[in-house]
Design a protein around this motif. Structure first.
Motif, PDB file in Angstrom:
ATOM      1  N   MET A   1       0.853  -1.186   0.000  1.00  0.00           N
ATOM      2  CA  MET A   1       0.000   0.000   0.000  1.00  0.00           C
ATOM      3  C   MET A   1       0.891   1.238   0.000  1.00  0.00           C
ATOM      4  SD  MET A   1      -3.188   0.688   2.381  1.00  0.00           S
ATOM      5  CE  MET A   1      -3.404   2.100   3.341  1.00  0.00           C
ATOM      6  N   ASP A   2       0.512   2.235  -0.795  1.00  0.00           N
ATOM      7  CA  ASP A   2       1.278   3.468  -0.848  1.00  0.00           C
ATOM      8  C   ASP A   2       1.176   4.231   0.463  1.00  0.00           C
ATOM      9  OD1 ASP A   2       2.050   3.049  -3.464  1.00  0.00           O
ATOM     10  OD2 ASP A   2       0.365   4.172  -4.303  1.00  0.00           O
ATOM     11  N   LYS A   3       2.253   4.917   0.782  1.00  0.00           N
ATOM     12  CA  LYS A   3       2.295   5.752   1.980  1.00  0.00           C
ATOM     13  C   LYS A   3       1.383   6.957   1.772  1.00  0.00           C
ATOM     14  CE  LYS A   3       5.635   8.224   4.774  1.00  0.00           C
ATOM     15  NZ  LYS A   3       7.017   8.638   4.895  1.00  0.00           N
ATOM     16  N   LEU A   4       0.623   7.312   2.787  1.00  0.00           N
ATOM     17  CA  LEU A   4      -0.246   8.482   2.703  1.00  0.00           C
ATOM     18  C   LEU A   4       0.611   9.740   2.664  1.00  0.00           C
ATOM     19  CD1 LEU A   4      -3.020   7.495   5.262  1.00  0.00           C
ATOM     20  CD2 LEU A   4      -3.143   7.407   2.777  1.00  0.00           C
ATOM     21  N   THR A   5       0.372  10.594   1.697  1.00  0.00           N
ATOM     22  CA  THR A   5       1.229  11.769   1.501  1.00  0.00           C
ATOM     23  C   THR A   5       0.991  12.873   2.523  1.00  0.00           C
ATOM     24  OG1 THR A   5      -0.342  12.732  -0.068  1.00  0.00           O
ATOM     25  CG2 THR A   5       1.435  11.347  -0.976  1.00  0.00           C
ATOM     26  N   HIS A   6      -0.144  12.872   3.175  1.00  0.00           N
ATOM     27  CA  HIS A   6      -0.451  13.924   4.139  1.00  0.00           C
ATOM     28  C   HIS A   6      -0.218  13.488   5.586  1.00  0.00           C
ATOM     29  CE1 HIS A   6      -2.318  15.877   0.691  1.00  0.00           C
ATOM     30  NE2 HIS A   6      -2.354  16.976   1.407  1.00  0.00           N
ATOM     31  N   MET A   7       0.582  12.410   5.762  1.00  0.00           N
ATOM     32  CA  MET A   7       0.876  11.924   7.101  1.00  0.00           C
ATOM     33  C   MET A   7       2.387  11.832   7.281  1.00  0.00           C
ATOM     34  SD  MET A   7      -2.021  11.459   8.438  1.00  0.00           S
ATOM     35  CE  MET A   7      -3.084  10.248   9.122  1.00  0.00           C
ATOM     36  N   ASN A   8       2.857  12.255   8.452  1.00  0.00           N
ATOM     37  CA  ASN A   8       4.287  12.131   8.733  1.00  0.00           C
ATOM     38  C   ASN A   8       4.575  10.751   9.342  1.00  0.00           C
ATOM     39  OD1 ASN A   8       3.670  12.240  11.493  1.00  0.00           O
ATOM     40  ND2 ASN A   8       4.281  14.373  11.713  1.00  0.00           N
ATOM     41  N   GLU A   9       5.820  10.506   9.723  1.00  0.00           N
ATOM     42  CA  GLU A   9       6.212   9.204  10.260  1.00  0.00           C
ATOM     43  C   GLU A   9       5.497   8.863  11.565  1.00  0.00           C
ATOM     44  OE1 GLU A   9       8.516  11.351   8.854  1.00  0.00           O
ATOM     45  OE2 GLU A   9       8.616  10.063   7.094  1.00  0.00           O
ATOM     46  N   GLN A  10       4.983   9.876  12.259  1.00  0.00           N
ATOM     47  CA  GLN A  10       4.255   9.646  13.507  1.00  0.00           C
ATOM     48  C   GLN A  10       2.754   9.460  13.263  1.00  0.00           C
ATOM     49  OE1 GLN A  10       5.354  13.136  15.775  1.00  0.00           O
ATOM     50  NE2 GLN A  10       7.044  12.022  16.751  1.00  0.00           N
ATOM     51  N   GLY A  11       2.358   9.461  11.991  1.00  0.00           N
ATOM     52  CA  GLY A  11       0.943   9.293  11.674  1.00  0.00           C
ATOM     53  C   GLY A  11       0.124  10.554  11.852  1.00  0.00           C
ATOM     54  N   ARG A  12       0.785  11.691  11.913  1.00  0.00           N
ATOM     55  CA  ARG A  12       0.101  12.976  12.090  1.00  0.00           C
ATOM     56  C   ARG A  12       0.069  13.741  10.770  1.00  0.00           C
ATOM     57  NH1 ARG A  12      -1.108  13.769  17.207  1.00  0.00           N
ATOM     58  NH2 ARG A  12       0.101  12.731  18.809  1.00  0.00           N
ATOM     59  N   ALA A  13      -0.886  14.633  10.677  1.00  0.00           N
ATOM     60  CA  ALA A  13      -1.065  15.410   9.449  1.00  0.00           C
ATOM     61  C   ALA A  13       0.142  16.285   9.154  1.00  0.00           C
ATOM     62  CB  ALA A  13      -2.308  16.290   9.585  1.00  0.00           C
ATOM     63  N   LYS A  14       0.440  16.411   7.862  1.00  0.00           N
ATOM     64  CA  LYS A  14       1.502  17.313   7.420  1.00  0.00           C
ATOM     65  C   LYS A  14       1.098  17.874   6.060  1.00  0.00           C
ATOM     66  CE  LYS A  14       4.427  14.312   4.626  1.00  0.00           C
ATOM     67  NZ  LYS A  14       5.763  13.893   4.301  1.00  0.00           N
ATOM     68  N   MET A  15       1.695  18.989   5.701  1.00  0.00           N
ATOM     69  CA  MET A  15       1.510  19.530   4.368  1.00  0.00           C
ATOM     70  C   MET A  15       2.509  18.840   3.448  1.00  0.00           C
ATOM     71  SD  MET A  15       1.872  23.435   2.948  1.00  0.00           S
ATOM     72  CE  MET A  15       0.286  24.070   3.427  1.00  0.00           C
ATOM     73  N   VAL A  16       2.048  18.382   2.305  1.00  0.00           N
ATOM     74  CA  VAL A  16       2.903  17.686   1.345  1.00  0.00           C
ATOM     75  C   VAL A  16       4.013  18.619   0.869  1.00  0.00           C
ATOM     76  CG1 VAL A  16       2.957  16.629  -0.947  1.00  0.00           C
ATOM     77  CG2 VAL A  16       1.056  16.174   0.585  1.00  0.00           C
ATOM     78  N   ASP A  17       5.219  18.085   0.761  1.00  0.00           N
ATOM     79  CA  ASP A  17       6.366  18.846   0.264  1.00  0.00           C
ATOM     80  C   ASP A  17       6.342  18.831  -1.266  1.00  0.00           C
ATOM     81  OD1 ASP A  17       8.788  19.983  -0.389  1.00  0.00           O
ATOM     82  OD2 ASP A  17       9.999  18.592   0.799  1.00  0.00           O
ATOM     83  N   ILE A  18       6.166  20.000  -1.869  1.00  0.00           N
ATOM     84  CA  ILE A  18       6.130  20.094  -3.333  1.00  0.00           C
ATOM     85  C   ILE A  18       7.381  20.770  -3.890  1.00  0.00           C
ATOM     86  CG2 ILE A  18       3.614  20.057  -3.467  1.00  0.00           C
ATOM     87  CD1 ILE A  18       3.725  23.141  -3.834  1.00  0.00           C
ATOM     88  N   THR A  19       8.399  20.871  -3.074  1.00  0.00           N
ATOM     89  CA  THR A  19       9.630  21.553  -3.452  1.00  0.00           C
ATOM     90  C   THR A  19      10.203  21.054  -4.762  1.00  0.00           C
ATOM     91  OG1 THR A  19      10.123  21.820  -1.104  1.00  0.00           O
ATOM     92  CG2 THR A  19      11.929  22.219  -2.647  1.00  0.00           C
ATOM     93  N   GLU A  20      10.228  19.759  -4.968  1.00  0.00           N
ATOM     94  CA  GLU A  20      10.864  19.169  -6.153  1.00  0.00           C
ATOM     95  C   GLU A  20       9.923  19.030  -7.349  1.00  0.00           C
ATOM     96  OE1 GLU A  20      14.141  18.775  -6.146  1.00  0.00           O
ATOM     97  OE2 GLU A  20      14.115  19.487  -4.082  1.00  0.00           O
ATOM     98  N   LYS A  21       8.663  19.343  -7.172  1.00  0.00           N
ATOM     99  CA  LYS A  21       7.714  19.199  -8.284  1.00  0.00           C
ATOM    100  C   LYS A  21       7.916  20.334  -9.281  1.00  0.00           C
ATOM    101  CE  LYS A  21       3.482  17.781  -7.531  1.00  0.00           C
ATOM    102  NZ  LYS A  21       2.112  17.770  -7.017  1.00  0.00           N
TER     103      LYS A  21
END
Length: 163
Positions: free
Chosen positions: A1-21
């Motif tokens: 299963m793919d990793k959820l992009t809006h969750m950090n390693e602790q399972g908490r919400a984060k803003m997706v990093d779009i720096t490299e896009k």
């Protein structure tokens, strides 16, 4: 299963990093509608509402909503929008009811899409119509709100079928 992009390693919400896009032209088209009485239809189209020109105010509110999306949707990135357009169309229904169709179109050149901005514009537009008309009729129904199309970005284009 793919990793959820809006969750950090602790399972908490984060803003997706779009720096490299990469930056690409991105567009989105969203729709919503309201179902109103014949009285409201006539008052709106003949500019007889006490609060003023309902569609003009709703149009400005929708544009402002698109611009402020990141202020109200927690994980949305603030975007430099390059265009926002809103169009209204009326459809006469049965039983002296009218449908006000709202189409929103949003553009940017950036690293993330404008789907949320188009959906927010449509929603704010519909809510503004309701607010300006509720004194005459609180029975207004706001219909389905949905993404019609989006272009650009890594995930590619999307067009809703059957619309």
């Amino acid at each position: 299963m793919d990793k959820l992009t809006h969750m950090n390693e602790q399972g908490r919400a984060k803003m997706v990093d779009i720096t490299e896009k990469g930056e690409t032209l991105r567009t989105a088209h969203a729709k919503t509608s309201l179902f109103l009485s014949k009285e409201l239809y006539e008052n709106i189209t003949n500019l007889k509402m006490k609060k003023g020109d309902v569609l003009a105010v709703a149009q400005v509110a929708g544009i402002m909503g698109a611009k402020k999306t990141s202020d109200i949707i927690p994980m949305c990135h603030p975007l430099q929008l390059t265009g926002v357009d809103i169009q209204f169309n009326w459809n006469e229904m049965e039983n002296e009811q009218y449908e006000l169709k709202i189409d929103t179109f949003v553009k940017t050149k950036g690293s993330t899409g404008v789907e949320m901005e188009a959906l927010t514009a449509a929603s704010v537009c519909a809510l503004t119509v309701y607010d300006m008309c509720k004194a005459v009729d609180k029975g207004i129904v706001i219909g389905q709100t949905y993404l019609v199309q989006k272009t650009g970005g890594k995930s590619g284009d999307f067009t809703r079928q059957g619309v």
